[in-house]
Design a protein around this motif. Structure first.
Motif, PDB file in Angstrom:
ATOM      1  N   ARG A 299      40.496  47.077  40.186  1.00 49.10           N
ATOM      2  CA  ARG A 299      41.785  47.532  39.701  1.00 49.10           C
ATOM      3  C   ARG A 299      41.643  48.131  38.300  1.00 49.10           C
ATOM      4  NH1 ARG A 299      45.562  47.257  43.689  1.00 49.10           N
ATOM      5  NH2 ARG A 299      47.194  46.986  42.120  1.00 49.10           N
TER       6      ARG A 299
ATOM      7  N   ARG B 187      38.677  47.654  33.306  1.00 44.29           N
ATOM      8  CA  ARG B 187      38.867  48.147  34.671  1.00 44.29           C
ATOM      9  C   ARG B 187      37.731  47.612  35.527  1.00 44.29           C
ATOM     10  NH1 ARG B 187      37.299  52.783  31.667  1.00 44.29           N
ATOM     11  NH2 ARG B 187      35.246  53.605  32.247  1.00 44.29           N
TER      12      ARG B 187
ATOM     13  N   THR C  18      48.758  46.866  37.519  1.00 41.08           N
ATOM     14  CA  THR C  18      47.485  47.528  37.799  1.00 41.08           C
ATOM     15  C   THR C  18      47.579  48.341  39.077  1.00 41.08           C
ATOM     16  OG1 THR C  18      46.608  45.626  39.045  1.00 41.08           O
ATOM     17  CG2 THR C  18      46.173  45.698  36.665  1.00 41.08           C
TER      18      THR C  18
ATOM     19  N   LEU D 125      37.856  43.926  34.068  1.00 45.85           N
ATOM     20  CA  LEU D 125      39.290  43.683  33.897  1.00 45.85           C
ATOM     21  C   LEU D 125      39.532  42.187  33.856  1.00 45.85           C
ATOM     22  CD1 LEU D 125      42.152  44.990  33.766  1.00 45.85           C
ATOM     23  CD2 LEU D 125      42.251  44.697  36.255  1.00 45.85           C
TER      24      LEU D 125
ATOM     25  N   HIS E  40      44.375  49.059  34.744  1.00 45.44           N
ATOM     26  CA  HIS E  40      45.727  48.926  34.209  1.00 45.44           C
ATOM     27  C   HIS E  40      46.435  50.276  34.257  1.00 45.44           C
ATOM     28  CE1 HIS E  40      49.053  47.864  31.503  1.00 45.44           C
ATOM     29  NE2 HIS E  40      48.742  46.603  31.768  1.00 45.44           N
TER      30      HIS E  40
END
Length: 342
Positions: free
Chosen positions: A162, A47, A59, A51, A164
């Motif tokens: 972002r 994240r 995401t 990420l 997931h």
């Protein structure tokens, strides 16, 4: 019903261990043959800055972290209120009773601290267990309340940060299951009590329902009579809680200006002097405090603590390696999460 809920919660943790923690352990093995698997795991578990660039599909913005703490506050508050009212009405604990119970326990061979042995529990010992659950939920409430406030007023996530969608659902699962794990042994009787109160209100109305008498002293005094493990665990919890608050304030201060929203800066201060992810270390410390305060006899809370420690250790390792790649002048004396160890 009690055993059903306990084993249901444990089964949930074991499933999460198999689905999420086991892949993290395998991905942590330093082998070039696992590079593809490691990238796959990081695409789900990563994240923000860690990420994988190719994992932007499925995401959501990292600011959705606030949803975890909204759920956590609402659910923990509900569990705490129901358990506390049940404790006051159905499990009063006087000092004399607790003292007699402690003497009887010692005469019978001592307490089973940090032992999974289950002996016959006396009514007084059961009341102690109920109030211990109140204490644990109270600590959890303090934690999720601060995290909720920080998510709105301290953290300033980068617009590009972002996470997931599977990580998002894992976070929702955690903040529902973690508070329940702290009181799963008494949750069935608390639920029956609350259900009876609601049924009485529906059947007879407000005028025929006995209003709960609130006595501040009687509501708090049993917490003062808990054992030394509870207070040691509570002190360790607060130690981690305070340092996490400080570290989060440091991270938040790095993006006070809108112009810094997309910048990454090396953080300094507090535990950042020795590790790259002191906020993760503090989280492990405060959950270790909860484990100690629980008495260490509940496998469910061990599973909770293990999940927190394993998940954050992996995330800290990836974050530390990202810092080393990003900054040529990154402090060489810092470890990932555990000072002088890892």
């Amino acid at each position: 019903m009690e055993l059903e809920i306990v084993w249901l919660v444990r089964a949930a943790w074991i499933t999460v261990w198999i689905v999420s923690i086991l892949p993290l352990v395998i991905a942590s093995i330093p082998s070039s043959k696992l590079n593809s698997f490691r990238e796959l795991v990081l695409s789900f578990a990563g994240r923000g800055k860690i990420l994988h660039p190719s994992s932007q599909k499925f995401t959501i913005p990292q600011k959705c972290f606030a949803h975890f703490y909204v759920i956590g506050v609402v659910w923990t508050t509900l569990l705490l209120a129901a358990t506390w009212v049940y404790a006051c009405k159905m499990a009063p604990l006087s000092y004399e009773e607790f003292q007699l119970s402690d003497i009887a326990s010692r005469l019978a061979g001592g307490s089973h601290v940090f032992s999974f042995h289950k002996s016959h529990m006396t009514p007084v010992e059961h009341r102690f267990k109920v109030w211990r659950a109140v204490f644990l939920l109270l600590l959890m409430e303090i934690h999720v309340l601060r995290r909720l406030i920080e998510s709105f007023y301290v953290f300033k996530y980068s617009p590009s940060a972002r996470m997931h969608i599977l990580g998002y659902f894992a976070g929702l699962f955690f903040y529902v299951t973690a508070p329940l794990s702290l009181c799963s042994n008494i949750a069935p009787e608390v639920a029956r009590f609350a259900g009876n109160q609601v049924a009485e209100f529906i059947a007879y109305g407000k005028s025929h329902t006995s209003a709960p008498e609130f006595n501040l002293l009687l509501s708090i005094s049993p917490l003062m009579k808990l054992g030394s493990l509870q207070w040691i665990g509570g002190a360790i919890f607060l130690w981690g809680w305070i340092h996490q608050r400080r570290c989060h304030a440091i991270l938040g201060s790095l993006r006070e200006n809108p112009s810094q929203a997309k910048e990454y800066i090396i953080p300094y201060g507090d535990w950042f002097g020795v590790v790259s992810c002191p906020h993760f270390l503090a989280e492990i410390v405060l959950y270790a405090g909860l484990l100690i305060a629980s008495g260490g006899t509940d496998i469910t809370i061990w599973l909770l603590f293990g999940f927190v420690a394993a998940n954050l250790t992996y995330a800290a390792g990836e974050t530390h390696r990202w810092y080393l790649r990003k900054f040529e002048n990154y402090p060489v004396n810092r470890h990932a999460i555990f000072p002088y160890v890892y």
